[in-house]
Structure formats: structure tokens, C-alpha cells
Enzyme design. Structure first.
Site, PDB file in Angstrom:
ATOM      1  N   ARG A  50       0.246  49.308   6.023  1.00 56.86           N
ATOM      2  CA  ARG A  50       0.163  50.555   6.790  1.00 56.86           C
ATOM      3  C   ARG A  50       1.419  51.414   6.624  1.00 56.86           C
ATOM      4  O   ARG A  50       1.364  52.632   6.725  1.00 56.86           O
ATOM      5  CB  ARG A  50      -0.174  50.293   8.246  1.00 56.86           C
ATOM      6  CG  ARG A  50       0.860  49.548   9.108  1.00 56.86           C
ATOM      7  CD  ARG A  50       1.963  50.432   9.575  1.00 56.86           C
ATOM      8  NE  ARG A  50       2.552  50.037  10.815  1.00 56.86           N
ATOM      9  CZ  ARG A  50       3.787  50.317  11.159  1.00 56.86           C
ATOM     10  NH1 ARG A  50       4.606  50.926  10.291  1.00 56.86           N
ATOM     11  NH2 ARG A  50       4.244  49.975  12.342  1.00 56.86           N
ATOM     12  N   LYS A  99       1.878  44.215  17.796  1.00 54.90           N
ATOM     13  CA  LYS A  99       2.441  43.597  16.596  1.00 54.90           C
ATOM     14  C   LYS A  99       3.844  43.121  16.916  1.00 54.90           C
ATOM     15  O   LYS A  99       4.636  43.861  17.498  1.00 54.90           O
ATOM     16  CB  LYS A  99       2.466  44.574  15.427  1.00 54.90           C
ATOM     17  CG  LYS A  99       2.900  43.919  14.113  1.00 54.90           C
ATOM     18  CD  LYS A  99       2.818  44.888  12.960  1.00 54.90           C
ATOM     19  CE  LYS A  99       3.924  45.924  13.030  1.00 54.90           C
ATOM     20  NZ  LYS A  99       3.908  46.856  11.902  1.00 54.90           N
TER      21      LYS A  99
END
Length: 328
Positions: free
Chosen positions: A110, A67
Site C-alpha cells: 500500500r 496495523k
């Protein structure tokens, strides 16, 4: 290769799904069944931001990912997200990129789910009142995660300026199905009063609430601090909480000013941390043991959360025919 937008993700993946995924991710991490190097943080001083590169590998899911997430607070002035990001997911059996998804929403999802997981594991089952400090891009998912794991009656939001009031009005609409009262608090003290769950999600370099006012039996989530200069939790709550848990002991000690600063002053050492949340979930470490304990969870975010959650989203999107397939 599948491309997934925020709306694509929302169609197939709920906050409850995210909380379950993050619980699995923390368990995998604490069992040593993932490869998660410390993230690379590049300071983009010219623009007052940072860009972070977070790689991870989960062998049991045959999934690799990285990411790329940036934190540019001044983006708010431009009307664009202050935490832009993309998640790149690879097939762990071939090394090919199989999916690129909206990493900004994935991060919000998340990160909120981490607090949700910790709250579900550590907070009193009877918690009714919550306080949230911060009203930025992360706040709505933080609030939804709390609502997903506890039947709250009242949530008080405190932030600088009129941001809390704006957030409250938006949250009332976006989260109306939870039927919870959401109000803007006029002060940190007002927000803390009677709060069973407290979440701090800011990039503040000074504590955002007085820890000595946290009531017995409360659970605290420290979310925003991810550099040694940031310190949204005061030294009182860090030193006096009955039990302290983290997402990753190595990462928190290396990155979180909430812990680094009191450690440098000699107020605490690494033994202040009772364990990782994954260890509590696995039953290797005891969590809350009575109704009067103040529990504290500190998260800086680890790549295994992204890889596991992205993997679950990708599979659900394939099952439901959601997203755009492109040839590269």
C-alpha cells in the site's frame, strides 16, 4: 478467522489492484468518510526502533482494522525484515476479528501504491525516466507501482554502499515482465539527470538529493520520512515545487520532518500544501495543470490505506479460497 501470508496475498492481489484501492482510500479519507486517529508511535530506544499502532474505521465498507508495524533498522543485520508488521481486520458489523494478514507485505504494497496513485494522478503521462533513492525493503514495491502506472524506459536507483547494485539485480528478475532498463546510479546527481519521476524512500535524517537539480515538469514522491527528525527531501524542493500534495494534511504537518523542519524555520507554513491527493482524485483541487510544473507528493501513511486495502484483499481471498481458516 482467515490467516493470510505474503504469498497468499500475492496470489490474489496485484499492484494495479493496490493502486486502485489506495486511490479509493484517499478519496474516502478526504471526503471525511473514515475514522483515522493519528497513529501512536512508541520509541523503542533500547533497540533503535519504533513500534507504530495504526487504527482505522471505514463505515461504508463495514471494516475496522489496526496495523501494528515496527521500524527496526538493525533487523537487517539479523537477516529479518526491518519493517515487521501484522494487520488485524475486524468485521465492522460485529467487532469480531475476521482476518490477520502479513502486515509487512501489506505495508510495502500500500505504500508503493500510494506513490503509484500520486504518480498516476500527477506525473506527466509521457514520463519515461524515473529515479529511486533508497534500496531497502520498501523499494521494490515503489518501483513496481511506478511501472504499473507509467510505461517507463529507464529507472535509476541510488543508495549508499553497494545496496543499489544488489537491488537492481533482484529487481531485474522480479519485475522482468515490465521490460524496463534498471540501473544503479553512481551519484544522486546522475540519478536525477532527465528524471521525470523521482521517489525517495529512505529513513535518512538529511536530504538524499539536491532539489535544485529536479527538472521542470518532474513529479516527486517523498515516502520515507515519518518523524520530525527525518528529512529526506531538501528545503529547496519543498519550498520551490509548483504544487505540493499530501495523503493527509494533519498527519504530514504532525509527523513529517520534511515539512516540520522548514516550518519551524519559518520558510513555509501549512498553506504550502495545495491539498490532499484524495481531493485531487475527487476533483475538488486541481492537480498538474501544465507540462512544466514540478509536483510533489508527500505521504506518511494513514490507516485508511491499510483498512481499505486489507478489506479488498480479504474479500478476494475468500472468493478464491486462499488462506488458512482457524477457529479461535
Amino acid at each position: 478467522m482467515l490467516i493470510l501470508s505474503k504469498e497468499d496475498i500475492r496470489k490474489v492481489f496485484s499492484m494495479k489492484d493496490a493502486v486502485d484501492s489506495v486511490k479509493q482510500a484517499f478519496s474516502i479519507y478526504s471526503e471525511g468518510k473514515s475514522v483515522v486517529p493519528l497513529r501512536v508511535n512508541i520509541d523503542v530506544a533500547k533497540c533503535g526502533g519504533q513500534s507504530l499502532f495504526m487504527p482505522g474505521y471505514v463505515p461504508d465498507l463495514d471494516s475496522v482494522g489496526i496495523k501494528i508495524v515496527s521500524v527496526f533498522p538493525k533487523n537487517v543485520e539479523k537477516g529479518i525484515p526491518s519493517v515487521p508488521a501484522q494487520m488485524i481486520l475486524l468485521d465492522g458489523t460485529t467487532g469480531e476479528v475476521c482476518c490477520i494478514m502479513d502486515g509487512t507485505y501489506l505495508t510495502q504494497l500500500r505504500t508503493g501504491a500510494a506513490s503509484g496513485a500520486a504518480t498516476d494522478v500527477l506525473a506527466s503521462p509521457d514520463a519515461k525516466v524515473a529515479a529511486i533513492f533508497g534500496a531497502g525493503g520498501q523499494a521494490i514495491c515503489q518501483l513496481e507501482a511506478l511501472l504499473a502506472v507509467r510505461k517507463l524506459e529507464l529507472v535509476k536507483v541510488f543508495a549508499l554502499g553497494d545496496e543499489a547494485k544488489k537491488f537492481v539485480e533482484a529487481a531485474k528478475i522480479q519485475l522482468k515482465e515490465y521490460r524496463v532498463e534498471i540501473v544503479a546510479a553512481e551519484s544522486a546527481e546522475e540519478a536525477l539527470k532527465d528524471a521525470d519521476i523521482i521517489t525517495a524512500v529512505t529513513t535518512s535524517r538529511k536530504p538524499v538529493f539536491p532539489g535544485n537539480l529536479v527538472k521542470k515538469g518532474a513529479h516527486v514522491n517523498g515516502v520515507g520520512s515519518y518523524t520530525r527528525e527525518m528529512q529526506e527531501l531538501d528545503e529547496y524542493i519543498v519550498t520551490k515545487a509548483d504544487k505540493v500534495f499530501v495523503d493527509s494534511k494533519d498527519a504530514v504537518i504532525a509527523e513529517a520532518g520534511d515539512f516540520i523542519q522548514p516550518m519551524e524555520k519559518g520558510l513555509i507554513d501549512s498553506n504550502r500544501i495545495n491539498g490532499e491527493l484524495g481531493e485531487v482524485i475527487l476533483g475538488k483541487v486541481k492537480g498538474r495543470e501544465n507540462d512544466s510544473e514540478i509536483t510533489l507528493f508527500k505521504t506518511v501513511g494513514i490507516a485508511v490505506q491499510d483498512v481499505v486495502t486489507a478489506n479488498k484483499i480479504y474479500k478476494k481471498a475468500l472468493e478464491n479460497g486462499i488462506g488458512k481458516v482457524v477457529e479461535v
